[in-house]
Design a protein around this motif. Sequence first.
Motif, PDB file in Angstrom:
ATOM      1  N   GLY A  31       0.603  -1.155   0.175  1.00  0.00           N
ATOM      2  CA  GLY A  31       0.200   0.164   0.037  1.00  0.00           C
ATOM      3  C   GLY A  31       0.813   1.247   0.125  1.00  0.00           C
ATOM      4  O   GLY A  31       0.336   2.420  -0.021  1.00  0.00           O
ATOM      5  N   ASP A  32       2.826   0.887   0.058  1.00  0.00           N
ATOM      6  CA  ASP A  32       3.109   1.921   0.541  1.00  0.00           C
ATOM      7  C   ASP A  32       3.327   2.820  -1.243  1.00  0.00           C
ATOM      8  O   ASP A  32       2.532   2.071  -2.489  1.00  0.00           O
ATOM      9  N   PHE A  33       3.307   4.026  -1.347  1.00  0.00           N
ATOM     10  CA  PHE A  33       3.604   4.967  -2.111  1.00  0.00           C
ATOM     11  C   PHE A  33       5.578   5.560  -2.146  1.00  0.00           C
ATOM     12  O   PHE A  33       5.858   6.623  -1.671  1.00  0.00           O
ATOM     13  N   PHE A  34       6.292   5.123  -2.713  1.00  0.00           N
ATOM     14  CA  PHE A  34       7.029   4.033  -3.226  1.00  0.00           C
ATOM     15  C   PHE A  34       8.216   5.719  -3.670  1.00  0.00           C
ATOM     16  O   PHE A  34       7.961   5.258  -4.733  1.00  0.00           O
ATOM     17  N   ALA A  35       9.088   5.983  -3.430  1.00  0.00           N
ATOM     18  CA  ALA A  35      10.480   6.923  -4.401  1.00  0.00           C
ATOM     19  C   ALA A  35      11.729   6.314  -4.650  1.00  0.00           C
ATOM     20  O   ALA A  35      12.438   6.611  -3.043  1.00  0.00           O
ATOM     21  N   VAL A 157       1.654  -4.627  -7.803  1.00  0.00           N
ATOM     22  CA  VAL A 157       2.638  -3.113  -7.637  1.00  0.00           C
ATOM     23  C   VAL A 157       3.446  -2.875  -8.581  1.00  0.00           C
ATOM     24  O   VAL A 157       2.723  -3.297  -9.953  1.00  0.00           O
ATOM     25  N   LEU A 158       2.484  -1.876  -8.723  1.00  0.00           N
ATOM     26  CA  LEU A 158       2.779  -1.061  -9.959  1.00  0.00           C
ATOM     27  C   LEU A 158       4.330   0.071 -10.251  1.00  0.00           C
ATOM     28  O   LEU A 158       4.674   0.615  -8.893  1.00  0.00           O
ATOM     29  N   ILE A 159       5.566  -0.785 -10.964  1.00  0.00           N
ATOM     30  CA  ILE A 159       6.554   0.011 -10.937  1.00  0.00           C
ATOM     31  C   ILE A 159       7.241   1.521 -12.113  1.00  0.00           C
ATOM     32  O   ILE A 159       7.190   0.420 -13.224  1.00  0.00           O
ATOM     33  N   TRP A 176      -0.329  12.063 -11.826  1.00  0.00           N
ATOM     34  CA  TRP A 176      -0.100  11.825 -10.847  1.00  0.00           C
ATOM     35  C   TRP A 176      -1.548  12.076  -9.526  1.00  0.00           C
ATOM     36  O   TRP A 176      -1.482  11.197  -8.722  1.00  0.00           O
ATOM     37  N   ALA A 177      -2.940  12.559 -10.383  1.00  0.00           N
ATOM     38  CA  ALA A 177      -3.945  12.126  -9.564  1.00  0.00           C
ATOM     39  C   ALA A 177      -3.990  10.699  -9.907  1.00  0.00           C
ATOM     40  O   ALA A 177      -4.772   9.957  -9.131  1.00  0.00           O
ATOM     41  N   PHE A 178      -3.829  10.414 -11.048  1.00  0.00           N
ATOM     42  CA  PHE A 178      -4.603   8.802 -11.128  1.00  0.00           C
ATOM     43  C   PHE A 178      -3.558   7.793 -10.170  1.00  0.00           C
ATOM     44  O   PHE A 178      -3.749   7.015 -10.204  1.00  0.00           O
ATOM     45  N   LEU A 179      -2.303   8.121 -10.194  1.00  0.00           N
ATOM     46  CA  LEU A 179      -1.467   7.155  -9.811  1.00  0.00           C
ATOM     47  C   LEU A 179      -1.773   6.707  -7.908  1.00  0.00           C
ATOM     48  O   LEU A 179      -1.886   5.928  -7.038  1.00  0.00           O
ATOM     49  N   GLN A 180      -2.555   8.491  -7.030  1.00  0.00           N
ATOM     50  CA  GLN A 180      -2.725   8.539  -6.803  1.00  0.00           C
ATOM     51  C   GLN A 180      -4.598   7.851  -5.932  1.00  0.00           C
ATOM     52  O   GLN A 180      -4.526   7.226  -4.859  1.00  0.00           O
ATOM     53  N   GLU A 181      -4.552   7.747  -7.372  1.00  0.00           N
ATOM     54  CA  GLU A 181      -6.063   7.154  -7.322  1.00  0.00           C
ATOM     55  C   GLU A 181      -5.848   5.655  -7.031  1.00  0.00           C
ATOM     56  O   GLU A 181      -6.643   4.882  -5.858  1.00  0.00           O
ATOM     57  N   ASN A 183      -3.393   4.069  -5.646  1.00  0.00           N
ATOM     58  CA  ASN A 183      -2.855   3.953  -4.573  1.00  0.00           C
ATOM     59  C   ASN A 183      -3.994   3.638  -3.496  1.00  0.00           C
ATOM     60  O   ASN A 183      -3.786   2.672  -2.805  1.00  0.00           O
ATOM     61  N   ARG A 184      -4.854   4.664  -3.701  1.00  0.00           N
ATOM     62  CA  ARG A 184      -5.547   4.466  -2.932  1.00  0.00           C
ATOM     63  C   ARG A 184      -6.436   3.331  -2.493  1.00  0.00           C
ATOM     64  O   ARG A 184      -6.704   2.858  -1.909  1.00  0.00           O
ATOM     65  N   ALA A 185      -6.717   2.904  -3.835  1.00  0.00           N
ATOM     66  CA  ALA A 185      -7.745   1.453  -4.310  1.00  0.00           C
ATOM     67  C   ALA A 185      -6.842   0.725  -3.720  1.00  0.00           C
ATOM     68  O   ALA A 185      -6.873  -1.031  -3.955  1.00  0.00           O
TER      69      ALA A 185
END
Lengths: 311, 257
Positions: A31-35, A157-159, A176-181, A183-185
């Motif tokens: 569930g992380d959003f990792f850089a 996981v999406l890389i 960004w909005a799409f990735l956050q969406e 990620n929230r899902a």
Amino acid sequence: MTAALSIRNLCKTYDNGFEALKGVSLEVQQGDFFALLGPNGAGKSTTLGIVSSLVNKSSGEVEVFGHSLDKAHAQAKMCLGVVPQEFNFNQFEKVMDIVTTQAGYYGIAPRLARERAEFYLKKLGLWDKRNQVSRMLSGGMKRRLMIARALVHEPRVLILDEPTAGVDIELRRSMWAFLQEINRAGTTIILTTHYLEEAESLCRNIAIIDHGRIVKNTSIKALLQQLNTETFILDIDPPQSVLPALNGYKARLEDDHTLVVDVEKTQGLSGLFAELSQQRIEVQSMRNKANRLEELFVSLVDKNLKDEKSA
Amino acid sequence: MKPRELFIAFWTIVVKEIRRFMRIWPQTLLPPAITMTLYFIIFGNLIGSRIGEMGGFDYMEYIVPGLIMMSVITNSYGNVVSSFYGTKFQRNVEELLVSPIPNWIILSGYVVGGVSRGVGVGLIVTLLSLFFTDLQVHHLFVTISIVLMTSILFSLGGFINAIYANSFDDISIVPTFILTPLTYLGGVFYSIQLLPEFWQGVSMLNPILYMVNTFRYGILGVSDINIVFAFSMLLAVIAVLFSYSLYLLQKGKGIRS
Ligand SMILES: Nc1ncnc2c1ncn2[C@@H]1O[C@H](COP(=O)(O)OP(=O)(O)OP(=O)(O)O)[C@@H](O)[C@H]1O
Ligand SMILES: [Mg+2]
């Protein structure tokens, strides 16, 4: 909970003898959003390449949701969606075919593959290009096509290796909005980027890699807290030809009406304003200097370079 | 992956491969049709009528099986070598590498793609030959199996060539310097019984001779060589090439740094 991605002691020496990774260890939670950050040539793509089976590792272990890449590679690969740094689809194939073919590689039946392709192409604004040959897409569209292709089997996981390189501001925001969406899902996201503000506004955790070594692995919050000085730029009036004495504050004059001050966290700003008003210097406007994260990044990378030289 | 998923993945590769050579049909299907028609006219009709009989048949009847086989060989090989090299070159081989498809499915998919073009062109040439001669198939089973096996063998050869190739030049070296000479010397145009004994012996070392002659046996019922030996040899070579291709894929030779 098993980690979404666990990398232990990963080393990579390329055929030409170049040692790109020197023992990289990382953990990314579900569930992380990792850089993954680092200068050019640091080893970001190499690390992600090994994780996505595009590069052979020299030694070390990779597990995706607990599935070892060596022992259970099919299960591990099922969990992974990969958006590489460089375009890698067939230039002569149509957009729709590229996405459905990829679905087929994961064993997804044609009907479902078409439904998924439609869903993600619409989501990424490529639906009206579905019958175009991919060569005819613009750079930003090609990048979105690679995202749609990576999601068609709905990986956990999406890389993404530099997903926003060469993408205009508006598109970057919508990406960004799409990735956050997603990620929230529930999709774990791992990306590399050279834009620190991107990492700052999107990600919860980061690792900084340099010369094939992890030099920092922490949360964005902890990292920002670590910054104990902040630099401010002040426009002042009247113009000053010599630097006014500011008790305890490190300052310099950029020109006669621009004052640059480093403020320690413990110092606060009110003392500075008091000093200035005492000397009848008026502050007309004030702004933060550059990106704070950027400076930290530079200092970490510099330190790594020095450590490496002294070692 | 479950068997059903494996089959979908396999079929996806096959469909992609067929789509590729159909899309570029002027480069893949048209040239052999034209070349072979020219062969039929020039060697079969014009020159053939002066040659008389070969192995107890009209010269035209004699060379048709050889020419069909030649098309099958070059097209099977050519399809896989250019398709897989292109995939490597454009890096979309990465689409396969990130996915959970086992290597043997990748290999089988490409081989079946090559066989589709080889057999497809073989059929086109066969149909064209009907304008010049009557074809009667003597042994259907022998005919079909030798075409399939030859096509599989050369598809595998093309695959290995593609893995080793580092440039577009590398994919034409083997066809030009090995495949074409061996095919021309492999009894497509003549019976090796015409050759002096020494050259007959040398010809027997040419694997293509066995394929051409077995196919000719399937159609005409005559052959310069032992059919059982031909089939056994082909099976053995296919097994070796298949294993070697799998080994190269496993290692990631040429596709994973
Ligand atoms: N195939 C290769 N053969 C030899 N060296 C390589 C190869 N690929 C990468 N390298 C080297 O390995 C190092 C790490 O490269 P990598 O692509 O992982 O960097 P990166 O962090 O992704 O950089 P960038 O931000 O520029 O994308 C570089 O010094 C690069 O020159
Ligand atoms: Mg990179």
